[in-house]
Design an enzyme around this catalytic site. Sequence first.
Site, mmCIF file in Angstrom:
data_model
loop_
_atom_site.group_PDB
_atom_site.id
_atom_site.type_symbol
_atom_site.label_atom_id
_atom_site.label_comp_id
_atom_site.label_asym_id
_atom_site.label_seq_id
_atom_site.Cartn_x
_atom_site.Cartn_y
_atom_site.Cartn_z
ATOM 1 N N HIS A 197 40.388 39.407 41.871
ATOM 2 C CA HIS A 197 41.690 38.767 41.671
ATOM 3 C C HIS A 197 42.398 38.488 42.999
ATOM 4 O O HIS A 197 43.140 37.513 43.120
ATOM 5 C CB HIS A 197 42.584 39.630 40.785
ATOM 6 C CG HIS A 197 42.342 39.453 39.323
ATOM 7 N ND1 HIS A 197 42.407 38.222 38.705
ATOM 8 C CD2 HIS A 197 42.037 40.355 38.336
ATOM 9 C CE1 HIS A 197 42.164 38.366 37.417
ATOM 10 N NE2 HIS A 197 41.913 39.652 37.174
ATOM 11 N N GLU A 217 34.016 52.649 32.804
ATOM 12 C CA GLU A 217 34.420 51.361 33.367
ATOM 13 C C GLU A 217 34.525 51.423 34.887
ATOM 14 O O GLU A 217 35.202 52.311 35.431
ATOM 15 C CB GLU A 217 35.771 50.922 32.808
ATOM 16 C CG GLU A 217 36.195 49.554 33.348
ATOM 17 C CD GLU A 217 37.686 49.272 33.206
ATOM 18 O OE1 GLU A 217 38.060 48.084 33.199
ATOM 19 O OE2 GLU A 217 38.484 50.233 33.128
ATOM 20 N N ASP A 248 33.075 42.610 30.967
ATOM 21 C CA ASP A 248 33.979 42.053 29.962
ATOM 22 C C ASP A 248 34.152 40.548 30.126
ATOM 23 O O ASP A 248 34.279 39.803 29.159
ATOM 24 C CB ASP A 248 35.331 42.755 29.997
ATOM 25 C CG ASP A 248 35.914 42.892 31.397
ATOM 26 O OD1 ASP A 248 35.248 42.511 32.386
ATOM 27 O OD2 ASP A 248 37.043 43.394 31.514
ATOM 28 N N HIS A 308 40.086 34.711 35.913
ATOM 29 C CA HIS A 308 38.782 35.034 35.362
ATOM 30 C C HIS A 308 37.972 33.755 35.195
ATOM 31 O O HIS A 308 38.512 32.654 35.226
ATOM 32 C CB HIS A 308 38.922 35.717 34.006
ATOM 33 C CG HIS A 308 39.597 37.046 34.071
ATOM 34 N ND1 HIS A 308 40.124 37.677 32.962
ATOM 35 C CD2 HIS A 308 39.850 37.869 35.121
ATOM 36 C CE1 HIS A 308 40.650 38.826 33.321
ATOM 37 N NE2 HIS A 308 40.504 38.965 34.626
ATOM 38 N N SER A 310 40.923 47.913 29.419
ATOM 39 C CA SER A 310 39.575 48.272 28.972
ATOM 40 C C SER A 310 39.514 49.650 28.330
ATOM 41 O O SER A 310 39.065 49.782 27.190
ATOM 42 C CB SER A 310 38.582 48.162 30.133
ATOM 43 O OG SER A 310 38.543 46.849 30.643
ATOM 44 N N SER A 337 40.802 41.234 29.847
ATOM 45 C CA SER A 337 40.145 42.508 29.569
ATOM 46 C C SER A 337 40.627 43.156 28.289
ATOM 47 O O SER A 337 40.037 44.148 27.843
ATOM 48 C CB SER A 337 40.348 43.472 30.744
ATOM 49 O OG SER A 337 39.702 42.991 31.902
ATOM 50 N N ASP A 375 37.101 44.013 39.230
ATOM 51 C CA ASP A 375 37.990 42.946 38.792
ATOM 52 C C ASP A 375 39.161 42.751 39.743
ATOM 53 O O ASP A 375 39.511 41.621 40.107
ATOM 54 C CB ASP A 375 38.493 43.293 37.389
ATOM 55 C CG ASP A 375 39.520 42.317 36.863
ATOM 56 O OD1 ASP A 375 39.139 41.174 36.555
ATOM 57 O OD2 ASP A 375 40.703 42.693 36.743
#
Length: 546
Positions: free
Chosen positions: A375, A366, A412, A494, A210, A145, A371
């Site tokens: 993860h 954002e 992203d 990612h 970000s 990111s 995200d």
Amino acid sequence: MRLQLLFFLGLSALVSGGESSHDAERRMHPVFSLMGTGSNPIGGGRYKRAMPQIVFDAVRSEERYAEYWQGLAAQTLDQQLESKLRLNTQLARNVMLFIGDGMSIPTITAGRVYLGGEEKQFAFEQFPYVGLSKTYCANMQVADSACTATAYLGGVKANYGTIGVSAAVQFKDCQAQAQAAHHVSSIAAWAQKQGMATGLVTTTSVTHASPAGVYAHLANRNWENDAEVVGDNGDPDLCPDAAAQLINSPVGQKLNVIMGGGRENFLPKGVTDSSGAPGRRLDGRNLIDEWKNQHTNSAHYVENRRELLNLSNHTSRVLGLFAPYHMAYHLDASPAEQPTLEEMVQSAMEILERQSAGRGYFLFVEGGRIDHGHHDTLALRAIDETAEFDKAVRFARSHTSTDDTLIVVSSDHSHTMSLAGYSSRKNDIFGINDGQLAADDLPYATLSYANGPGYDSNYLREGGAVRRKNLRAINMKNKDFMFPSTVPLESETHGGDDVAVFASGPYAQLFTGVFEQHFIPHALGYASCLSDRNMCVDGGVARRPR
């Protein structure tokens, strides 16, 4: 052992040419007979090894007929023609960039089912223009990111883990970070030079990768406070941390709106915040107090939902830090204490519109915890965060005009979650595939990850052998259930695939096709007359200069 033997025998037959082309086709593309309801079954069920019979209920009875789909296509064609025959080449007075962190295309697809069905749409999916963004870093195939923030905010591809600096700066290189020649200015800086109001809103810490791309120049995304810089043997005076840059940098000082989490990065050790969480700074500075002292009485610091919603209509600036670090997932948050992303965006837009004085504004938003859910292979959390993110987009688009406000929605980077199998329509997206059992005669999840911590929660080790757990015995709707992962990793990685870009408003047509991620701010700048080029004359059509 028997399954392993069958696998290797089958593999041997394949590589030795023992499988005919027709057999291969049937293996790779099974054909199912879907049963009807009641006493009139259509076909005889699904036939494939370990394939149970299921019942298919059409979402609408008219879906069985060609006319339904033809009519739907005609309606879509009319919408496409109406939206694309007249190009909007007005000046984008306001620009909003929404980033769903880790919002891969499979995340969007699964999210539609979460909203109520495969045919549903997020608000941003109704935008007329769509493209694909290539997300790799200057030095890595799969991005993080930090380098991506430099791309979609600064217009330059950078190295993995670095923010707001060119690829001349290597990870953790404090000396290189300190050189102004390596700094990359963001579109927020471009907007401020033109007198526009600016702001950022996130569900992560405001010092996270970000949002830091809006205002910071960092050789290490983890340098969110000075203790982190010292921990890497860096000099905080030479290489100020993200929180210090947010309060003291030229861009940070001019931001009208700052909302998210991260109080601990602004407070010194020995000082606790309103929740009792300790500060992390080593320099003894209270950056929240410094921000208050920098600005007039019309600037306000808020820490909870009530304070945010009760802000004065005369508020010129706001610093809203709603958590010690990241804000809570929507599924865990206290509605009385934590504002939603939609509520933060609403407040931000009101302040920016007032403070723009007719010169427009730039707002970065954002949905950062999509995200984090991925993860940890917490698919339910990730997709719920996506739905919350969409509510903020919907509010922004419905409360602005497409004549003068450009809204771009993207991600992203992607993740490794996939949506697989042959489930029937409306099957629970967080449940098991209802159309097929695996070769071990156990069901498998519709959603799974290529790697991550979900490996350990979905496999059993017995007598040296490893076998899968029976998902029928597990509550997969638990928000803390870790979805299955193929490769065991502490944290899921990612993905390197392209991400979607959705655009609506002036010059939204620029965001079509397949392009490098760093193109995004250049296109935003073109639409709003912010870049170095003479943007206010385009193809002989005069555009109102600022």
